[in-house]
Scaffold this motif. Structure first.
Motif, PDB file in Angstrom:
ATOM      1  N   VAL A   1       1.977   5.644  10.181  1.00 33.12           N
ATOM      2  CA  VAL A   1       2.312   5.984   8.802  1.00 33.12           C
ATOM      3  C   VAL A   1       2.467   7.496   8.707  1.00 33.12           C
TER       4      VAL A   1
ATOM      5  N   ILE B   1       3.799  -3.883   5.912  1.00 27.73           N
ATOM      6  CA  ILE B   1       2.814  -4.748   6.560  1.00 27.73           C
ATOM      7  C   ILE B   1       3.440  -6.073   6.945  1.00 27.73           C
TER       8      ILE B   1
ATOM      9  N   MET C   1       0.834  -1.197   0.000  1.00 30.01           N
ATOM     10  CA  MET C   1       0.000   0.000   0.000  1.00 30.01           C
ATOM     11  C   MET C   1       0.874   1.255   0.000  1.00 30.01           C
TER      12      MET C   1
ATOM     13  N   GLU D   1      -0.142   9.522   6.900  1.00 27.96           N
ATOM     14  CA  GLU D   1      -1.385   9.712   7.652  1.00 27.96           C
ATOM     15  C   GLU D   1      -1.261  10.931   8.566  1.00 27.96           C
TER      16      GLU D   1
ATOM     17  N   SER E   1      -3.977   3.053  -5.004  1.00 25.16           N
ATOM     18  CA  SER E   1      -5.322   3.572  -4.746  1.00 25.16           C
ATOM     19  C   SER E   1      -5.472   4.205  -3.373  1.00 25.16           C
ATOM     20  N   HIS E   2      -4.543   3.893  -2.479  1.00 27.42           N
ATOM     21  CA  HIS E   2      -4.680   4.438  -1.134  1.00 27.42           C
ATOM     22  C   HIS E   2      -3.721   5.573  -0.863  1.00 27.42           C
TER      23      HIS E   2
ATOM     24  N   ALA F   1       3.491   1.084   3.061  1.00 24.09           N
ATOM     25  CA  ALA F   1       3.188   0.566   4.395  1.00 24.09           C
ATOM     26  C   ALA F   1       3.890  -0.779   4.567  1.00 24.09           C
TER      27      ALA F   1
ATOM     28  N   LYS G   1      -2.239   8.963  -0.053  1.00 22.99           N
ATOM     29  CA  LYS G   1      -2.866  10.044   0.712  1.00 22.99           C
ATOM     30  C   LYS G   1      -2.294  11.402   0.345  1.00 22.99           C
TER      31      LYS G   1
END
Lengths: 476, 397
Positions: free
Chosen positions: B151, B53, B31, B154, B95-96, B51, B98
């Motif tokens: 993150v 993960i 992501m 964020e 797509s994510h 990210a 920010k």
């Protein structure tokens, strides 16, 4: 009807039916009377006390010349039939009657033994409030349990006998004047057309008369509780009672009936409505939740928020299988557990639940074979399907859940929406004995929908008016 | 038969509707939460914050970084991205995204290439916020560890939303608006500057998270706009706040003024902001009407707040100050010939035939003919729980 010939036939029969007892009694005037019973079906006490005792009292015959009169009038039995041919002899014997044959007169008296279990609490439809008795395998008891609740002369019972070998009695019960004539006619016609060797349970009848629909949703319900059947009868439905079956069939059964429970009528309407809304919500969760989750994590990840994305991804990162396989494996494991639990005697039930909870819930997650979120999703979905008592309804939920899982994992959210559309199309196209399945919502009947639909109003039992269960022709 | 026909139809629809949607496991995706684009020696350098993960562990025990930065360079943005992809074991998922941080050289020289790259790709997130870095490079900013959020993207995303409303010197610009404002005549984009407060060496060490005083912070503000030569210039803080007041974006910004009779200052907080911008095509005039309600949050002047005249006086002072700020902002609009406030859009919506936006340059020919009239009305509503100012014992007369 020649008595000697019949007796000869019966003796021949006895060689293959050792429990057939033929007792020869000589009464005055050298007349012979035969007393026949099938030992395994009759109560010996009754035969001894009322029939044999009567024949042993020789004084009774002294002044009487007419044996027919003396037997029919003086043997103390309420259920008494005259017999005219050989087939009837056998029929009565198999039903637990004592048959008395003589030269001039043949008769049968009911001396049935009680080989049924007692009326007990329902195990498959348990309730906390309200009556707890349930039907058993005795046909008479079952009808009695209903009659005891509706003491009305309009409670009609029509009987037919089906099954060439089993000769099972089938009772069609309805409220005259409330139930639709069209519906009664349809049911009777369908039952009369049945050609079958034997019937052991009401399920057989159900399968034979519901052929009109291609659906897994139940259009005929089978109930175990007499209070539920009584409410349904008073609301214009038809009950089919089958001998030797504790499950009574209800016609018609609509979609909304699966969300009703007998307890709803013994509780505050507010709470009952609330619970029904919860059940409706659970119905959708049970079918769509796993599919929706699969659509989100295998194809349409852009729909998730970033936090959910990280959460889901970090949980499924250790799982070695694709998510679809993981979901299907978990669902099947749950099905196995569920089946195992329902087949296990209660004394051993604890071991199944301990194994299930430990192995599925904890060890599998710790071993990294399934992700915790998947366990949560499948568990919620499975628990939601357990809210519905009908086994048929649970089965249909299962089918649609798998369909949703497969289509969603192949096509994402579009597959999910297609499943939803297919479900709606299926529900809208079903009819239960000519009545649309989604009634009173599609087509919409405002009064009924508010009275006893998903919302139950307080006055629902005050007046009986089920106009929507009638076909259009009758209404006009 | 009919039913089978419909079923075939539905199945065909599924295939047509889903198109080339492919199956991708969530755990196989990386992501992307933020992206930085800069240009070094004629090559694009793209840094991507992915990210990190891992298997979820119990809260608080894991001290490792939650994101990883990958960089790649190439002659075109896509070539750079490809190089990033080769470094990551997971498929990058945009797509994510920010925030997108662009360096000022990119904005000054290569905006079209960047826009083309983002809009042509169907997987991007058009709602990502665009920020511009001038002092530090995007890759430097994206490798900073932040507190509160795992993150950093964020963290930036949340603080830009917060600071637009409360402080008022930043401006939210989504990528979609960025593209629209650039293409459409009548409005120009304005960006928020992002920078680091210090460039100490340990900024990307997870150990710093354990320190109470973080050695480097991410700073947001002020607003950057285009000038006459299409280069970025920074507005002053007061102008930035005035910008958000005119737009009604700022819901509780503050204003600080000096007292009359002593050396102290006093601060007021905006409680309510109603704005009205009108265009009069006959007079070539744009009227800006602001009705602001302030409350006192900090007061150390010798003036009595119980006196109506002194309240009036304070109100007047604020009005003048805000008017001055707005006027200096409007002067910048004229000076830079850059309509970052969007007066052109207003004119277009009020009077379609006033100016030919298609064939003439609004920024050059239209904007200079417009006269501005500013009208600010301030009212003080809440004086707080104190009547007089706090004084040490014995100082009372």
């Amino acid at each position: 009807m020649d008595i000697n010939e019949n007796i000869k036939k019966l003796y021949k029969l006895k060689s293959n039916m050792p429990d057939l007892v033929i007792r020869e009694i000589t009464v005055p005037r050298r007349q012979k009377v035969y007393v026949l019973v099938i030992q395994t079906l009759t109560s010996e006490d009754k035969v001894n006390d009322f029939i044999l005792k009567y024949f042993s009292n020789k004084d009774l015959f002294k002044n009487k010349t007419n044996i027919k009169k003396s037997i029919s009038e003086f043997i103390p039995a309420i259920n008494f039939h005259e017999i005219n041919n050989y087939d009837e002899i056998l029929n009565y014997l198999f039903n637990g009657f004592t048959v008395v044959l003589s030269n001039k007169f043949n008769a049968s008296f009911e001396t049935k033994a009680l080989i049924d279990r007692a009326v007990s609490e329902s195990s498959s439809e348990p309730s906390v409030r309200g009556p707890k008795d349930s039907f058993n395998e005795n046909y008479q008891t079952n009808i009695g349990l209903i009659r005891r609740r509706i003491k009305d002369k309009n409670l009609y019972l029509k009987e037919i006998v089906l099954g060439k070998k089993s000769k099972t009695r089938i009772g069609i019960m309805y409220m005259n004047g409330i139930a639709s004539d069209d519906l009664i006619h349809q049911v009777q016609e369908k039952l009369n057309n049945i050609d079958i060797e034997y019937i052991l349970d009401s399920y057989t009848i159900k399968e034979l008369i519901k052929k009109e629909n291609k659906t897994l949703f139940p259009t005929i319900a089978s109930k175990e509780k007499p209070d539920e059947i009584s409410v349904a009868l008073l609301n214009g439905k038809i009950a089919i009672i089958v001998e030797n079956s504790p499950n009574v069939l209800l016609i018609p059964t609509l979609f909304i009936d699966s969300f009703k429970n007998s307890e709803d009528y013994y509780e505050k309407s507010f709470y009952a409505s609330f619970i029904r809304i919860i059940r409706l919500f659970a119905f959708f969760l049970a079918i769509f939740l796993p599919g929706f989750y699969l659509a989100l994590i295998t194809i349409d990840q852009q729909v998730l928020s970033s936090d959910l994305f990280i959460n889901f991804a970090s949980q499924s990162v250790v799982v070695p299988f694709p998510s679809v396989i993981e979901a299907i494996l978990l669902t099947i494991t749950f099905e196995i557990l569920y089946e195992g639990d329902s087949r296990t005697p209660t004394s051993r039930g604890a071991s199944v639940s301990i194994l299930g909870a430990l192995i599925l819930g904890d060890a599998a997650v710790n071993a990294g074979l399934v992700s915790p979120i998947m366990v949560i999703i499948i568990s919620i979905s499975s628990i939601c399907s357990l809210l519905f008592i009908f086994v048929d309804f649970q089965g249909s939920i299962r089918f649609w859940r798998y369909l949703c899982m497969i289509l969603s994992s192949l096509f994402g959210l579009i597959g999910f929406i297609v499943t939803f559309t297919l479900l709606l199309i299926n529900l809208c196209s079903i009819k239960s004995f000519g009545i649309p399945y989604l009634i009173p919502y599609v087509p919409f009947y405002k009064k009924e929908a508010l009275k006893d639909g998903v919302i139950r109003s307080e006055s629902s039992s005050s007046k009986i008016d089920k106009d929507y269960l009638r076909s259009n022709d009758e209404k006009n | 038969m009919k039913k089978i026909k419909y079923l075939i139809l539905i199945i065909t629809f599924i295939f047509v509707l889903t198109g080339c949607e492919t199956h991708k496991e969530i755990s196989d995706l990386g992501m992307v939460s933020a992206m930085g684009i800069e240009k070094i020696n004629d090559e694009y350098l793209i840094s991507v914050q992915v990210a990190n993960i891992k298997k979820s562990t119990k809260m608080g025990t894991d001290n490792s970084s939650k994101v990883t930065l990958y960089t790649g360079s190439g002659k075109t943005p896509f070539e750079a991205i490809r190089e990033v992809s080769t470094k990551s074991s997971k498929k990058l998922y945009f797509s994510h995204i920010k925030i997108i941080i662009l360096s000022d050289e990119i904005i000054n020289d290569n905006t079209e290439e960047i826009i083309d790259f983002f809009t042509r790709d169907n997987e991007g997130n058009m709602n990502a916020y665009v920020l511009v870095s001038t002092k530090n490079t995007p890759s430097e900013i994206l490798s900073t560890i932040t507190a509160f959020e795992d993150v950093p993207a964020e963290y930036i995303y949340n603080s830009i939303i917060l600071s637009e409303a409360s402080y008022g010197n930043t401006r939210i610009l989504s990528f979609e608006d960025f593209v629209n404002f650039l293409i459409k005549p009548g409005i120009d984009p304005s960006f928020t500057k992002i920078s680091l407060s210090s460039d100490s060496k340990d900024k990307n060490n997870t150990e710093t998270l354990n320190a109470i005083n973080l050695s480097s912070y991410i700073n947001l503000g002020n607003i950057l706009v285009f000038n006459k030569d299409n280069k970025l210039v920074e507005l002053s803080e007061e102008e930035s706040v005035a910008f958000n007041l005119i737009n009604g974006k700022s819901s509780n910004s503050i204003i600080t003024l000096k007292c009359d009779n002593n050396d102290s200052y006093y601060t007021l907080e905006l409680m309510n902001n109603s704005y009205n911008i009108k265009f009069n095509s006959k007079k070539d005039e744009i009227n800006i009407d602001l009705k602001l309600t302030y409350s006192i949050s900090d007061f150390n002047c010798e003036t009595s707040l119980l006196n109506n005249d002194s309240i009036k006086k304070i109100e007047k002072e604020i009005e003048n100050k805000i008017k001055n700020n707005i006027n200096s902002l409007l002067n910048k609009v004229i000076e830079y010939q850059s309509d970052f406030i969007g007066f052109g859009t207003l004119v277009k919506s009020r009077d379609k035939n006033y100016f030919d936006f298609e064939n003439n340059d609004w920024n050059k020919d239209g904007l200079s003919n417009i006269k501005f009239k500013t009208n600010v009305k301030v009212s003080l509503e809440n004086r707080g729980d104190l009547i007089n100012i706090v004084k040490k014992e014995g100082k009372y007369e």
